[in-house]
Scaffold this active site. Structure first.
Site, PDB file in Angstrom:
ATOM      1  CD  GLU A 191      -2.775   4.122  -1.109  1.00 37.25           C
ATOM      2  OE1 GLU A 191      -3.223   5.453  -1.232  1.00 37.25           O
ATOM      3  OE2 GLU A 191      -2.037   3.819  -0.406  1.00 37.25           O
TER       4      GLU A 191
ATOM      5  CG  PHE B 121      -2.415   0.050   0.805  1.00 35.25           C
ATOM      6  CD1 PHE B 121      -3.185  -0.906   0.115  1.00 35.25           C
ATOM      7  CD2 PHE B 121      -3.107   1.309   1.216  1.00 35.25           C
ATOM      8  CE1 PHE B 121      -4.377  -0.602  -0.145  1.00 35.25           C
ATOM      9  CE2 PHE B 121      -4.629   1.510   0.926  1.00 35.25           C
ATOM     10  CZ  PHE B 121      -4.894   0.343   0.160  1.00 35.25           C
TER      11      PHE B 121
ATOM     12  NE  ARG C 262      -4.661   6.945   0.307  1.00 29.56           N
ATOM     13  CZ  ARG C 262      -5.758   6.321   0.919  1.00 29.56           C
ATOM     14  NH1 ARG C 262      -6.430   6.966   1.643  1.00 29.56           N
ATOM     15  NH2 ARG C 262      -5.865   4.922   0.593  1.00 29.56           N
TER      16      ARG C 262
ATOM     17  CG  HIS D 227      -8.098   8.247  -2.697  1.00 31.13           C
ATOM     18  ND1 HIS D 227      -7.415   7.744  -3.926  1.00 31.13           N
ATOM     19  CD2 HIS D 227      -8.017   7.399  -1.771  1.00 31.13           C
ATOM     20  CE1 HIS D 227      -7.328   6.401  -3.864  1.00 31.13           C
ATOM     21  NE2 HIS D 227      -7.502   6.090  -2.477  1.00 31.13           N
TER      22      HIS D 227
ATOM     23  CG  LEU E 187     -11.945   4.906  -3.172  1.00 29.62           C
ATOM     24  CD1 LEU E 187     -10.735   5.924  -3.115  1.00 29.62           C
ATOM     25  CD2 LEU E 187     -12.233   4.376  -1.558  1.00 29.62           C
TER      26      LEU E 187
ATOM     27  NE  ARG F 215      -7.074   8.152   6.028  1.00 30.69           N
ATOM     28  CZ  ARG F 215      -7.286   7.090   5.186  1.00 30.69           C
ATOM     29  NH1 ARG F 215      -6.747   6.028   5.191  1.00 30.69           N
ATOM     30  NH2 ARG F 215      -8.309   7.440   4.184  1.00 30.69           N
TER      31      ARG F 215
ATOM     32  CD  GLN G   5      -5.582  10.845   2.500  1.00 34.25           C
ATOM     33  OE1 GLN G   5      -6.529   9.940   2.745  1.00 34.25           O
ATOM     34  NE2 GLN G   5      -4.318  10.775   2.677  1.00 34.25           N
TER      35      GLN G   5
ATOM     36  CG  HIS H   5     -10.559   9.401   0.333  1.00 38.26           C
ATOM     37  ND1 HIS H   5     -11.514   8.575  -0.271  1.00 38.26           N
ATOM     38  CD2 HIS H   5      -9.573   8.580   1.170  1.00 38.26           C
ATOM     39  CE1 HIS H   5     -11.238   7.415   0.322  1.00 38.26           C
ATOM     40  NE2 HIS H   5     -10.142   7.227   0.967  1.00 38.26           N
TER      41      HIS H   5
ATOM     42  CG  PHE I 123     -30.424  13.756  12.090  1.00 32.14           C
ATOM     43  CD1 PHE I 123     -29.866  13.325  10.873  1.00 32.14           C
ATOM     44  CD2 PHE I 123     -30.455  15.061  12.804  1.00 32.14           C
ATOM     45  CE1 PHE I 123     -29.078  14.466  10.484  1.00 32.14           C
ATOM     46  CE2 PHE I 123     -29.626  15.878  12.117  1.00 32.14           C
ATOM     47  CZ  PHE I 123     -29.029  15.776  11.071  1.00 32.14           C
TER      48      PHE I 123
END
Lengths: 334, 559
Positions: B242, B114, B273, B229, B239, B372, B227, B337, B153
């Site tokens: 990765e 990864f 990333r 992605h 998405l 991250r 972030q 992301h 909620f």
């Protein structure tokens, strides 16, 4: 492009004392009326049904209720009837379902409705819970940083069910559920298989016994509706058939389902065709007179419709060759 | 209605269910409350895997270093040590719970490579790892008998003398407001992806818990760290895991060049990333993209690898672009992301507010700092979900029974009733939401500068003013989503405002914060966290916290 989306509208709070739209067997027209409302939306030809519903909800009528989260067939929220078939709104292209630019969406009549396209999924979750959907790990549990050692193939075998997103499409259109609300249904039984065939589970035998009970694995009629409806390739019926084999192999044969399967196979083995007259008594038990009497109205209806099987059952020519097939297959039916 | 529990967990994704299970194991009365059914939570969309240093030749120290380097040295190293050293035990526990992790030839857990990781330490189930984990934890929650309030909620936290003692929720099924009174509340409500448009996040990721904690006085930290992605699908922004690059996929520009060789010659496509997203943005800006995208090429992996290890993204590309990645490359671009920032907590998930805990994406411990690493987020949810469940269940034993709450509930009921009857004045939640998302993506995205950020701030402030006149276009009590969308938009605006203020404050480039007007990392002035406190009707107050450094002094960061 202009699309015309006809939406089944319903609000439980507006029908406080009226009957729930619940568990109505076919014909579904008998269910309490919902109101249908047509919306026109402008979207390109790649648009999904859900894009249309969101466009309505955002810019035409904020009171349209529809569950959705991921928009890509992962969260399982947007199961509904699209032109009378259970489907996910997020991955159903408008152009693939619309006729002359028109499509109808509504909550499926097989489920209670809360509001518009929001079904009450309680029956689905209750069925799921009733198959004991968790691992009862074998003892001793590996200590420290040790995992259960199992072959990858045994894990990969379970991915098919683990791909299930609990959208409920299989249950919504399940024919057995339509006539028997207590049937555990495709998704729950697929989940049952996922734990029953996990090499780490300590309670497989108990599971197979439980799943062989009434409303379990033998209640399915193999209509393949669940296989057709599933958007993730879970093929619940395949998982049910695997459970049946496991259950029979484990000795859970004293039930109508197994007897029915055996009677079916024996008839084909011995005569090359199905002897429908003996199928029922052999399934429910030869001396189970009440059950046989309960089938009487169906038998009379069949007689009236000219569907009565012949009284004298004939073998087909060359039945020995069929016997050989059974011998080769082996198992219970040799 | 007022209902009592010792611990109430807000959110039923991985962090929430793990926290609830741990609290239940420690003998306290716990309930989980979620605006969606637990399995609809966005944790289920995590594809690639979960990191742990469990294999031979790996160690938690190497995992910690990779994480800290990935964070651009903004992560608190004591927190990273906790996460990486406890990771192996948490992975094994998941396996014992029933997760069907991929195995190697010996039947032991197997890994894939990864991004940003110097060892292959990512454990996985195909490309549905999040879903496999989410369902296993849901199954365990069922087994435990923990009470779950589904489709409730949250509208406000119940505060008593500066401590958090419960949460008010709308029961979607009836429209009724109820107070869940508790001695401790754990916020585990996930991120705020929908503040951006597009985003890989589900429509439900609206920062509810972050905003509720913020309004109740809990400080937010490092909110500027958003972030992007590197591989989100053209158009829809979904998405593309990765893990595709982990399995060996290439990134190509319009000339067919593996352009990452010019940006990260060692790690190539598997650099962090933030690094890859910047590289793609430059390629596209300098005219080497295709229609605003670059290409993710998996063809050389072959059909077998794609169908067995990446079936979900294969299906998504086919469904939404009509592209079969076995035969054609897939157009992708950077897309919002994840947020590294969130409600500031210690390593037990405790916020500075007594009785208030946070875990998962909504929290900022901080283990991710400025950026991250892939497959560290699932790990974060489990480690800190567990720790917050444990810490809160010890804490509640020190708290006496909570009295009253009727008045607070009644005031909240009046507030919601007033919102419901507000007349239509031309503004809708949908339009404001879209404007907010596009503004944030344009001005607070991969690259930022002062002028753009000031525009974003003015824009968000204006949207907040317009928000005051948004009406609820549905008057029914049952399943009133118009009401919850309006409330969500309020949460999103608070999160957006905090993000913009964070980005304006941090005058350097670090991790996901890339400022073209301050292009260098500046450890002398900015090796510190930006902490924001809510002030009603005013910009947040801002102060700083030092970054905890234990073993790994900041170095230059290259891949």
């Amino acid at each position: 492009m202009k699309w015309s989306i006809e939406v089944g509208r319903y609000d439980r709070s507006q029908n406080p004392s009226g009957p729930n739209v619940h568990g109505y067997p076919p014909p579904y027209e008998a269910a309490p009326a919902k109101r249908y409302q047509i919306f026109e939306v402008e979207l390109d030809d790649q648009a999904m049904v859900l894009d249309g519903l969101i466009a309505i909800r955002e810019y035409q009528d904020e009171s349209l209720a529809v569950r959705c989260a991921c928009r890509s067939a992962i969260c399982g929220s947007c199961g509904m009837w699209i032109n009378g078939k259970a489907n996910l709104a997020c991955t159903t292209k408008l152009r693939e379902v619309a006729q002359d630019g028109k499509v109808r969406v509504e909550s499926p009549p097989s489920m209670p409705v809360i509001r518009d396209l929001v079904s009450d999924m309680t029956p689905f979750w209750k069925k799921n819970l009733s198959v004991r959907p968790w691992l009862e790990g074998k003892k001793p549990v590996p200590q420290g940083l040790e995992e259960y050692r199992v072959p990858n193939a045994a894990m990969e075998n379970l991915i098919q069910e683990v791909s299930c997103i609990s959208c409920g499409l299989c249950l919504m259109d399940c024919e057995s559920f339509a006539i028997n609300p207590d049937f555990l249904g495709p998704a729950a039984l697929a989940k049952a298989y996922r734990y029953a065939d996990d090499p780490r589970d300590a309670t497989v035998k108990q599971r197979l016994g439980d799943y062989s009970q009434a409303n379990g694995i033998w209640e399915c009629t193999h209509c393949y509706m669940c296989v057709d409806r599933c958007p993730k390739g879970v093929a619940p019926l395949d998982q049910i058939l695997k459970l049946r084999r496991m259950a029979v192999d484990a000795g859970f044969t004293n039930n109508a389902g197994t007897r029915h399967a055996l009677a079916f196979a024996e008839s084909v083995r011995d005569s090359g065709r199905l002897n429908e007259l003996t199928l029922l008594p052999k399934s429910v038990g030869l001396f189970n007179i009440p059950a046989q009497l309960r089938a009487l109205p169906t038998a009379l209806n069949m007689l009236r419709a000219g569907k009565m099987p012949p009284i004298i059952h004939h073998k087909i020519p060359g039945v020995d060759r069929i016997k050989n097939i059974f011998k080769k297959v082996g198992g219970l039916f040799k | 209605m007022i209902l009592d529990h010792d611990v109430v967990v807000l959110g039923a994704g991985l962090a929430g269910m793990r926290a609830g299970l741990e609290a239940a194991r420690n003998g306290v009365n716990v309930a989980i409350v979620s605006k969606v059914h637990p399995v609809r939570s966005h944790s289920g969309a995590a594809q690639g895997g979960i990191n742990a240093a469990l294999g031979a030749g790996d160690s938690w120290e190497i995992h910690a270093f990779d994480t800290i380097k990935g964070s651009d040295y903004l992560a608190d190293q004591d927190a990273v040590e906790v996460m990486t050293s406890e990771a192996p035990q948490d992975i094994i526990e998941l396996e014992h719970m029933g997760v069907i992790f991929y195995r190697n030839d010996e039947g032991k857990l197997g890994t894939r490579a990864f991004g940003g990781a110097s060892k292959a330490r990512t454990y996985f189930v195909g490309d549905i790892t999040g879903q496999a984990l989410l369902y296993t934890l849901y199954d365990q929650t069922l087994k435990s008998g923990v009470k779950v309030y589904e489709e409730w909620f949250a509208t406000a936290l119940y505060m008593v003398d500066g401590a958090c003692r419960g949460v008010v929720c709308i029961d979607m099924m009836t429209g009724e407001l109820n107070l869940l009174r508790a001695k401790a509340v754990i916020i585990a409500s996930g991120g705020m992806g929908r503040v951006y448009e597009p985003s890989t996040n589900a429509l439900i990721c609206t920062g509810d818990g972050i905003a509720l904690a913020y309004r109740a006085g809990a400080p937010l930290m490092d909110m500027e760290m958003v972030q992007y992605h590197p591989t989100t699908l053209k158009g829809s922004g979904f998405l593309m895991t990765e893990a595709a690059r982990g399995e060996g996929a290439y990134l190509l520009n319009r000339d067919g060049e593996r352009f990452m060789q010019r940006y990260a010659p060692k790690m190539m496509e598997l650099a962090s990333r933030d690094v890859v997203s910047r590289a793609e943005t430059i390629e596209i800006a300098e005219g080497r993209g295709i229609d605003g995208n670059v290409l993710l090429d998996l063809r050389h992996l072959g059909r077998d690898v794609i169908m067995s290890k990446l079936p979900q993204i294969h299906e998504i590309a086919l469904d939404f672009l009509g592209i079969d990645m076995v035969t054609d490359p897939v157009p992708v671009r950077p897309g919002m992301h994840y947020i590294m920032g969130g409600v500031r907590t210690d390593t037990d998930g405790a916020t500075p507010i007594p009785g208030l805990y946070a875990a998962g994406e909504c929290a900022c411990v901080s283990v991710h700092g400025g950026n991250r690493l892939g497959a560290n987020s699932l790990l974060d949810t489990l480690v800190f979900g567990r720790r917050s469940g444990l810490a809160s269940s010890a804490y509640v034993k020190t708290v006496a029974a909570i009295a009253s709450g009727e008045e607070f509930l009644a005031a909240e009921q009046r507030r919601i009733a007033a919102l419901m009857t507000r007349p239509y004045a031309g503004e809708t939640h949908a339009r404001l939401r879209l404007e907010l998302g596009m503004l944030m993506d344009a001005k607070v995205g991969v690259y930022r500068d002062e002028a753009g950020l000031q525009e974003a701030l003015a824009g968000v402030e204006q949207l907040k003013r317009r928000y005051q006149s948004v009406a609820v276009g549905d008057k029914s009590r049952v399943y009133n989503q118009a009401l919850t969308f309006v409330l969500e938009l309020g949460y999103m605006l608070d999160c957006a405002e905090a993000t913009v203020h964070g980005a304006i404050t941090r005058k350097e480039s670090r991790g996901a914060q890339s400022r073209t007007d301050y292009p260098q990392r500046n450890d002398a002035d900015w090796l510190k966290h930006v902490v924001l406190r809510y002030q009603d009707g005013q910009p947040p107050s801002i102060d700083y916290l030092p970054v905890t450094i234990t073993k790994w002094p900041p170095q230059e960061r290259t891949y």
